[in-house]
Design a protein around this motif. Structure first.
Motif, PDB file in Angstrom:
ATOM      1  N   ASP A   1       0.872  -1.333   0.040  1.00  0.00           N
ATOM      2  CA  ASP A   1       0.028   0.032  -0.009  1.00  0.00           C
ATOM      3  C   ASP A   1       0.811   1.194   0.097  1.00  0.00           C
ATOM      4  N   ILE A   2       1.856   1.145   0.671  1.00  0.00           N
ATOM      5  CA  ILE A   2       2.884   2.453   0.894  1.00  0.00           C
ATOM      6  C   ILE A   2       3.849   2.700  -0.390  1.00  0.00           C
ATOM      7  N   ASP A   3       4.175   1.401  -0.796  1.00  0.00           N
ATOM      8  CA  ASP A   3       5.186   1.447  -1.818  1.00  0.00           C
ATOM      9  C   ASP A   3       5.385   0.264  -2.628  1.00  0.00           C
ATOM     10  N   PRO A   4       4.445   0.260  -3.823  1.00  0.00           N
ATOM     11  CA  PRO A   4       4.225  -1.110  -4.615  1.00  0.00           C
ATOM     12  C   PRO A   4       5.882  -1.358  -5.228  1.00  0.00           C
ATOM     13  N   GLU A   5       6.798  -0.608  -5.250  1.00  0.00           N
ATOM     14  CA  GLU A   5       8.075  -1.083  -5.569  1.00  0.00           C
ATOM     15  C   GLU A   5       8.911  -1.289  -4.634  1.00  0.00           C
ATOM     16  N   TRP A   6       8.457  -1.603  -3.339  1.00  0.00           N
ATOM     17  CA  TRP A   6       9.403  -1.883  -2.246  1.00  0.00           C
ATOM     18  C   TRP A   6      10.258  -3.468  -2.544  1.00  0.00           C
ATOM     19  N   ASP A   7      11.490  -3.559  -1.861  1.00  0.00           N
ATOM     20  CA  ASP A   7      12.170  -4.675  -2.314  1.00  0.00           C
ATOM     21  C   ASP A   7      13.036  -4.983  -1.048  1.00  0.00           C
ATOM     22  N   TRP A   8      13.677  -6.353  -1.177  1.00  0.00           N
ATOM     23  CA  TRP A   8      14.425  -6.812  -0.251  1.00  0.00           C
ATOM     24  C   TRP A   8      15.470  -7.587  -0.735  1.00  0.00           C
ATOM     25  N   ARG A   9      16.658  -7.571  -0.577  1.00  0.00           N
ATOM     26  CA  ARG A   9      17.713  -8.379  -0.625  1.00  0.00           C
ATOM     27  C   ARG A   9      18.625  -8.939   0.467  1.00  0.00           C
ATOM     28  N   PRO A  10      19.021 -10.156   0.427  1.00  0.00           N
ATOM     29  CA  PRO A  10      20.049 -10.777   1.276  1.00  0.00           C
ATOM     30  C   PRO A  10      21.300  -9.891   1.519  1.00  0.00           C
ATOM     31  N   LEU A  11      21.652  -9.784   2.827  1.00  0.00           N
ATOM     32  CA  LEU A  11      22.913  -8.969   3.086  1.00  0.00           C
ATOM     33  C   LEU A  11      24.063  -9.553   2.107  1.00  0.00           C
ATOM     34  N   ALA A  12      24.052 -11.076   2.322  1.00  0.00           N
ATOM     35  CA  ALA A  12      25.239 -11.769   1.697  1.00  0.00           C
ATOM     36  C   ALA A  12      24.675 -13.254   1.026  1.00  0.00           C
ATOM     37  N   VAL A  13      25.313 -13.508  -0.127  1.00  0.00           N
ATOM     38  CA  VAL A  13      25.016 -14.627  -0.851  1.00  0.00           C
ATOM     39  C   VAL A  13      26.271 -15.235  -1.024  1.00  0.00           C
ATOM     40  N   ASP A  14      25.945 -16.946  -1.431  1.00  0.00           N
ATOM     41  CA  ASP A  14      27.051 -17.510  -1.756  1.00  0.00           C
ATOM     42  C   ASP A  14      27.388 -17.787  -3.232  1.00  0.00           C
ATOM     43  N   SER A  15      28.346 -18.391  -3.838  1.00  0.00           N
ATOM     44  CA  SER A  15      28.723 -18.275  -5.321  1.00  0.00           C
ATOM     45  C   SER A  15      27.576 -18.644  -6.003  1.00  0.00           C
ATOM     46  N   ASP A  16      26.662 -19.216  -5.754  1.00  0.00           N
ATOM     47  CA  ASP A  16      25.435 -19.641  -6.586  1.00  0.00           C
ATOM     48  C   ASP A  16      24.417 -18.365  -6.457  1.00  0.00           C
ATOM     49  N   GLY A  17      24.729 -17.664  -5.674  1.00  0.00           N
ATOM     50  CA  GLY A  17      23.671 -16.402  -5.527  1.00  0.00           C
ATOM     51  C   GLY A  17      22.655 -16.913  -4.602  1.00  0.00           C
ATOM     52  N   VAL A  18      22.806 -17.906  -3.762  1.00  0.00           N
ATOM     53  CA  VAL A  18      21.559 -18.129  -2.674  1.00  0.00           C
ATOM     54  C   VAL A  18      21.862 -17.585  -1.329  1.00  0.00           C
ATOM     55  N   PRO A  19      20.947 -16.911  -0.776  1.00  0.00           N
ATOM     56  CA  PRO A  19      21.257 -16.140   0.441  1.00  0.00           C
ATOM     57  C   PRO A  19      21.988 -17.058   1.510  1.00  0.00           C
ATOM     58  N   ILE A  20      22.721 -16.562   2.305  1.00  0.00           N
ATOM     59  CA  ILE A  20      23.604 -17.048   3.259  1.00  0.00           C
ATOM     60  C   ILE A  20      22.844 -16.959   4.657  1.00  0.00           C
ATOM     61  N   ILE A  21      22.647 -18.453   4.915  1.00  0.00           N
ATOM     62  CA  ILE A  21      21.940 -18.267   6.414  1.00  0.00           C
ATOM     63  C   ILE A  21      22.903 -18.816   7.389  1.00  0.00           C
ATOM     64  N   ARG A  22      23.367 -18.079   8.356  1.00  0.00           N
ATOM     65  CA  ARG A  22      24.198 -18.698   9.528  1.00  0.00           C
ATOM     66  C   ARG A  22      23.617 -18.673  10.826  1.00  0.00           C
ATOM     67  N   GLY A  23      23.861 -19.582  11.674  1.00  0.00           N
ATOM     68  CA  GLY A  23      23.381 -19.968  12.766  1.00  0.00           C
ATOM     69  C   GLY A  23      21.771 -19.720  12.966  1.00  0.00           C
ATOM     70  N   GLY A  24      21.270 -20.069  11.825  1.00  0.00           N
ATOM     71  CA  GLY A  24      19.892 -20.248  11.573  1.00  0.00           C
ATOM     72  C   GLY A  24      19.205 -18.887  11.512  1.00  0.00           C
ATOM     73  N   SER A  25      20.088 -17.805  11.371  1.00  0.00           N
ATOM     74  CA  SER A  25      19.569 -16.259  10.983  1.00  0.00           C
ATOM     75  C   SER A  25      19.927 -15.850   9.744  1.00  0.00           C
ATOM     76  N   MET A  26      19.379 -14.878   8.967  1.00  0.00           N
ATOM     77  CA  MET A  26      19.727 -14.147   7.720  1.00  0.00           C
ATOM     78  C   MET A  26      19.502 -12.821   7.901  1.00  0.00           C
ATOM     79  N   TRP A  27      20.599 -11.813   7.538  1.00  0.00           N
ATOM     80  CA  TRP A  27      20.450 -10.471   7.433  1.00  0.00           C
ATOM     81  C   TRP A  27      19.981 -10.003   6.175  1.00  0.00           C
ATOM     82  N   ILE A  28      18.992  -9.057   6.228  1.00  0.00           N
ATOM     83  CA  ILE A  28      18.638  -8.752   4.810  1.00  0.00           C
ATOM     84  C   ILE A  28      18.773  -6.900   4.884  1.00  0.00           C
ATOM     85  N   GLU A  29      18.388  -6.486   3.647  1.00  0.00           N
ATOM     86  CA  GLU A  29      18.218  -4.911   3.587  1.00  0.00           C
ATOM     87  C   GLU A  29      16.978  -4.844   2.914  1.00  0.00           C
ATOM     88  N   LEU A  30      16.064  -4.163   3.505  1.00  0.00           N
ATOM     89  CA  LEU A  30      14.603  -3.630   3.041  1.00  0.00           C
ATOM     90  C   LEU A  30      14.603  -2.413   2.367  1.00  0.00           C
TER      91      LEU A  30
END
Length: 250
Positions: A80-109
């Motif tokens: 409703d506020i921003d139809p173009e909002w987006d998020w991305r993982p803060l880190a990805v591996d060599s295949d572009g898959v988001p990195i999850i460490r210790g059961g957690s993942m950091w992102i940028e919104l």
């Protein structure tokens, strides 16, 4: 410098959610069992599991209940506020898959051109469900950095742990009616509690049990629509009585 239009949309993002959008998440606060068989960690004792009078679910007790808004509601607000909002993982591996460490993942919104960080975890979920939970939790956490649902985080600071409560039995005519008003009660729940407080002890107990029989939940668990229905239900059952009953806050 944030322009006026962006600020107005951010203010809308920070608006409180309606009562029917808010859920309770139980978090165990009791002791754990430890042993070599638990790989150095702890396990919740089997004796701790039981039916909770607060949320009506079966989980470990004692527990505190955190108020939260689900991923779908947060996504709806962001759309409703921003139809173009987006998020991305803060880190990805060599295949572009988001990195999850210790059961957690950091992102940028990113919302309205503003980017803030958040972190999510899967709780007790595993497999594909865990990945979905991590993403949803991270988006909720990052949205909170924009003020979305922030009022619920403030309320959690004073949210005490408690075990299930038992209302006085109808057979115990001498027991005073103890009106339950929880620290995280909604305005609608407080309104219903005020109506019960206006009844005499006996009528209040009868009304509380009647509400439970009719709605399948205690009066202090109902959402806004259920409270409205409960008030109409009580109007048909009881006339107002000016006698006071004791009110305790827990």
């Amino acid at each position: 410098m944030i322009d006026q239009m962006t600020q107005e949309r951010l203010n809308t993002l920070r608006a409180p959610f309606p009562d029917d959008a808010v859920s309770l998440k139980p978090v165990y606060t009791g002791s754990y069992e430890y042993g070599a068989e638990y790989d150095g960690g702890g396990r919740i004792p089997e004796s701790a599991w039981g039916k909770c009078d607060v949320c009506g679910r079966y989980h470990a007790l004692p527990a505190k209940h955190l108020r939260y808004v689900g991923h779908a509601r947060i996504t709806e607000r962001l759309n409703d506020i921003d139809p173009e909002w987006d998020w991305r993982p803060l880190a990805v591996d060599s295949d572009g898959v988001p990195i999850i460490r210790g059961g957690s993942m950091w992102i940028e919104l990113t919302v309205l051109g503003i980017t803030r960080k958040g972190v999510g975890d899967a709780g007790s979920k595993i497999g594909t469900n865990a990945t979905k939970e991590i993403v949803g939790d991270a988006i909720r956490n990052a949205a909170m950095r924009f003020g979305c649902g922030l009022e619920m985080w403030f309320e959690q600071d004073d949210d005490d742990a408690y075990a299930p409560l038992q209302e006085p039995k109808e057979s115990d005519s001498k027991a005073p009616f103890l009106l339950v008003v929880r620290p995280n009660a909604t305005k609608a729940q407080k309104r219903l509690a005020d109506v019960l407080a206006a009844l005499s002890d006996g009528d209040a107990i009868d009304a509380a049990h009647s509400i439970y029989s009719e709605f399948g939940r205690h009066y202090y668990e109902l959402n806004q629509r259920e409270v409205d229905a409960a008030l109409e239900f009580l109007d048909e059952l009881h006339a107002e009585d000016p006698d006071d009953c004791e009110v305790i806050k827990i």
